[in-house]
Enzyme design. Structure first.
Site, PDB file in Angstrom:
ATOM      1  N   ASP A   1       3.549   0.822   6.608  1.00  0.00           N
ATOM      2  CA  ASP A   1       2.499   1.439   5.801  1.00  0.00           C
ATOM      3  C   ASP A   1       2.319   0.721   4.465  1.00  0.00           C
ATOM      4  OD1 ASP A   1       0.728   3.823   5.258  1.00  0.00           O
ATOM      5  OD2 ASP A   1       2.119   3.984   3.559  1.00  0.00           O
TER       6      ASP A   1
ATOM      7  N   GLU B   1       0.241  -2.620   8.367  1.00  0.00           N
ATOM      8  CA  GLU B   1      -0.963  -1.922   7.906  1.00  0.00           C
ATOM      9  C   GLU B   1      -1.359  -2.573   6.584  1.00  0.00           C
ATOM     10  OE1 GLU B   1      -3.320   1.372   5.828  1.00  0.00           O
ATOM     11  OE2 GLU B   1      -1.227   1.053   5.349  1.00  0.00           O
TER      12      GLU B   1
HETATM   13  C1  GLC Z   1      -1.819   4.022   4.132  1.00  0.00           C
HETATM   14  C2  GLC Z   1      -2.152   5.259   4.924  1.00  0.00           C
HETATM   15  C3  GLC Z   1      -2.881   6.224   4.044  1.00  0.00           C
HETATM   16  C4  GLC Z   1      -2.011   6.570   2.874  1.00  0.00           C
HETATM   17  C5  GLC Z   1      -1.521   5.307   2.153  1.00  0.00           C
HETATM   18  C6  GLC Z   1      -0.396   5.614   1.216  1.00  0.00           C
HETATM   19  O1  GLC Z   1      -2.930   3.329   3.738  1.00  0.00           O
HETATM   20  O2  GLC Z   1      -2.899   4.920   6.047  1.00  0.00           O
HETATM   21  O3  GLC Z   1      -3.239   7.393   4.742  1.00  0.00           O
HETATM   22  O4  GLC Z   1      -2.744   7.357   1.972  1.00  0.00           O
HETATM   23  O5  GLC Z   1      -1.034   4.336   3.037  1.00  0.00           O
HETATM   24  O6  GLC Z   1       0.798   5.833   1.910  1.00  0.00           O
END
Ligand code: GLC
Length: 656
Positions: free
Chosen positions: A290, A332
């Site tokens: 993440d 991500e």
């Molecule tokens: C990522 C997640 C999102 C979250 C962010 C902070 O982008 O997809 O939902 O708010 O990380 O953890």
């Protein structure tokens, strides 16, 4: 046998920790293979502290290796025999909140049949480790990485679920939140209690000096509900007496209660190696890294995509490969294509960082082409995309739990003769339903007056026009909305990567406008597209495949089955863009050893007539459409595409 990487006395000590020679041999072989990468990355980041850190990591890895359950060790061997498992066309992902899908982890277990029936082989359960109480950013504010959210179940339930999924060929995927922890995490609490060791886990500042200097080049992720990147905390000051002041500034990129971690501290890396291996031993197969882009901070930059991020990921991956080679990483990183490619590895890191990364750009371009009925910008963006390492794959999606930010490059836009800001403005107008004649029904998320950005929330069905069409009872529009949903999903099924179906999209679930009734969700309209699973509808579509939800469901199932049977969709092969004779149509070509696959997508509600000679040059005179199962004679002068039609064409002899 002991690894050449280690000092003889260290190697000997490690050797003694094994009762079984074969076990030791496996460990040392893997250490020989991945140890140099691990050490190289540790040295790049931690310099003279790297060697000591390696010894500490070895202890952690050794413990995890010894406690790894036998069935998972078997999976490790199986994966080593099929290192391309994530690239296979059999991979089909599903993304769901455990509670919204089935109440609890045990509840999820009772619905594995459903997932299996849909063809799912990869299940991403949204954040389920124990978050802070109250607002927690959908679980992305983790208070404890070693327990499960109590209302969902326990770690043992997680292991049981993973085992069950595994026995049906489904890999469990979990979020690994690396950039920050909840303010209530023990590390943050101990930092506030004044323990220096833990203060060093975070980025804390006594005054605004450095925060102000950083802010000049930092963007804002949540300009609306969490402006700025630093939060004043009354309890975090160095001096604990009133005179020195007990307060201080904490780096909080996301919400004020999400404290960014200091990855410059080797302790943080060691903690996460342990966390990853623990979860891997529970049966987690893929970690979604993440917000990985943000983990390294550098003054004078936007503190994203820094080279250390890739070294750290490579180190984590190497450690995981030594203990649990079945494990894969998905980045991500919602960043520009030129930055994104480094998450899969470039240069000496080629193919050695994450195994998979989200293709945010494709998702954005799908919605962009759908609104403009024009694929030229998508063609340009895809053509400009750097190729990925052949051993990696994409995470492909139409919708996810986040908003859509209009990541359209001004350069790509200029190349097709439009203005980047103008097009982004149009897309926000279109998908918020403000643009005259728009079929979409979305909500503006995080309007940023400084940049003019308006991101969009909304479910795929509502953005594709189904909600409006059903409300108007307009049969033609209903049919078109169904076709739009199928078109976008067909592209992600055919692009080369793991298609990630977002829970509810297989039933065309509309926006959940009731989200605002939940206090913790009311301020965050991303909850409009995080509905609860509609199990009654899931039943109903089986009996009534002719309803709009039924057509979407049946259409998806059929396309998934076709995907699984088409070797051309292996993700080691790139989809290349073929110049299209018609701006409404996207043409992709995949060159597989078994032959060419030509994909045709009509992004408009109009019938489009294509000259057949163009297709003949790719496929010869006789082709076969895998999606409809029909033969096509390209000796005819033209090929007519119905609205939103998709075709996956191979040369006919391949099927003979
Ligand atoms: C990522 C997640 C999102 C979250 C962010 C902070 O982008 O997809 O939902 O708010 O990380 O953890």
């Amino acid at each position: 046998m002991p690894s050449t990487l280690l000092k003889p006395e260290v190697a000997e000590r490690l050797r003694l920790a094994f009762d079984d020679d074969r076990d030791a041999e496996t460990f040392f072989l893997r250490l020989d293979r991945y140890g140099p990468e691990l050490l190289d990355s540790l040295r790049a980041v931690y310099r003279e502290r790297a060697d000591v850190l390696l010894e500490r990591l070895l202890e952690i890895m050794l413990h995890a290796y010894h406690t790894r359950p036998a069935d998972l060790k078997r999976l490790d061997e199986a994966r080593l025999l099929s290192p391309d498992w994530l690239q296979s066309p059999r991979m089909v992902g599903y993304v769901a909140y455990a509670d919204r899908f089935a109440g609890t982890l045990r509840g999820v277990q009772t619905h594995v049949d459903y997932l299996e029936g849909l063809g799912v082989t990869y299940l991403h359960l949204m954040p389920l480790l124990r978050p802070r109480d109250g607002e927690n950013d959908g679980g992305y504010a983790v208070a404890d990485y070693r327990s499960v959210r109590p209302d969902l179940g326990s770690l043992d339930d997680l292991s049981a679920l993973a085992r069950d999924l595994r026995s049906r060929g489904i890999s469990l995927v979990l979020d690994l939140v690396l950039n920050h922890v909840a303010r209530e995490h023990e590390w943050a609490e101990r930092a506030r209690a004044g323990e220096d060791q833990y203060r060093d886990y975070f980025h804390l500042f006594a005054d605004r000096g450095l925060p102000d200097a950083y802010e000049t080049t930092l963007p804002e992720v949540f300009p609306d509900f969490a402006p700025g990147n630093f939060t004043w905390d009354p309890e975090v000051g160095e001096g604990q007496d009133a005179e020195e002041g007990a307060g201080g500034w904490v780096w909080t990129t996301f919400n004020t209660y999400q404290w960014d971690l200091n990855w410059g501290n080797p302790d943080v890396l060691a903690e996460f190696v342990d966390i990853i291996l623990n979860l891997a031993n529970r049966g987690v197969e893929v970690f979604r890294l993440d917000a990985i882009a943000f983990i390294w901070k550098r003054l004078g930059t936007n503190s994203q995509n820094q080279p250390e991020v890739h070294h750290l990921t490579r180190a984590l991956r190497a450690a995981a490969r030594i203990v649990a080679p079945a494990v894969a990483f998905k980045a991500e990183a919602i960043v520009a294509p030129g930055d994104l490619i480094h998450y899969l590895g470039s240069g000496t890191h080629h193919g050695r960082v994450s195994d998979m990364a989200y293709h945010n750009s494709l998702m954005v371009q799908l919605w962009s082409s759908l609104a403009s009925r024009d694929t030229r910008l998508m063609e340009e963006a895809l053509r400009a995309f750097p190729p990925k390492p052949a051993n990696t794959t994409w995470g492909l999606y139409v919708r996810c739990h986040d908003d859509i930010g209009w990541a359209i490059s001004d350069t790509d836009a200029a190349r097709v003769g439009i203005s980047g800001p103008g097009h982004r403005h149009f897309l926000s107008d279109f998908y918020s339903g403000e643009f005259p004649g728009s079929f979409a029904r979305g909500l503006v998320f995080q309007f940023n007056p400084a940049t003019g950005d308006r991101r969009i929330s909304g479910s795929a069905a509502s953005l594709a026009g189904l909600e409006t069409a059903l409300e108007d009872g307009d049969e033609i529009q209903i049919e078109l909305a169904v076709q739009r949903l199928l078109l976008l999903h067909t592209v992600i099924l055919g692009f080369g990567g793991v298609p990630l179906l977002y829970m509810g999209d297989e039933l065309a679930l509309p926006n959940d406008s009731g989200y605002a009734d939940t206090t913790e969700h009311a301020a965050d309209n991303r909850w409009v597209h995080r509905p609860r699973m509609d199990w009654a509808l899931a039943q109903e579509v089986q009996a009534h495949p002719d309803t709009p939800a039924g057509q979407v469901n049946a259409g998806l199932r059929c396309r998934i089955a076709v995907r699984k049977g088409l070797p051309h969709l292996h993700a080691s092969i790139e989809s290349s863009v073929i110049a299209s004779p018609d701006p409404r149509v996207l043409l992709l070509r995949r060159d597989h050893p078994l032959g060419v696959l030509l994909e045709i997508y009509n992004f408009s509600e109009e019938r489009v007539v294509l000259p057949a000679f163009l297709l003949r040059s790719h496929l010869g005179e006789d082709a076969h459409d895998a999606l409809s199962g029909s033969a096509l004679h390209l000796t005819r002068p033209t090929l007519t595409l119905t609205p939103y039609r998709a075709m996956w064409l191979t040369a006919a002899e391949v099927n003979a």
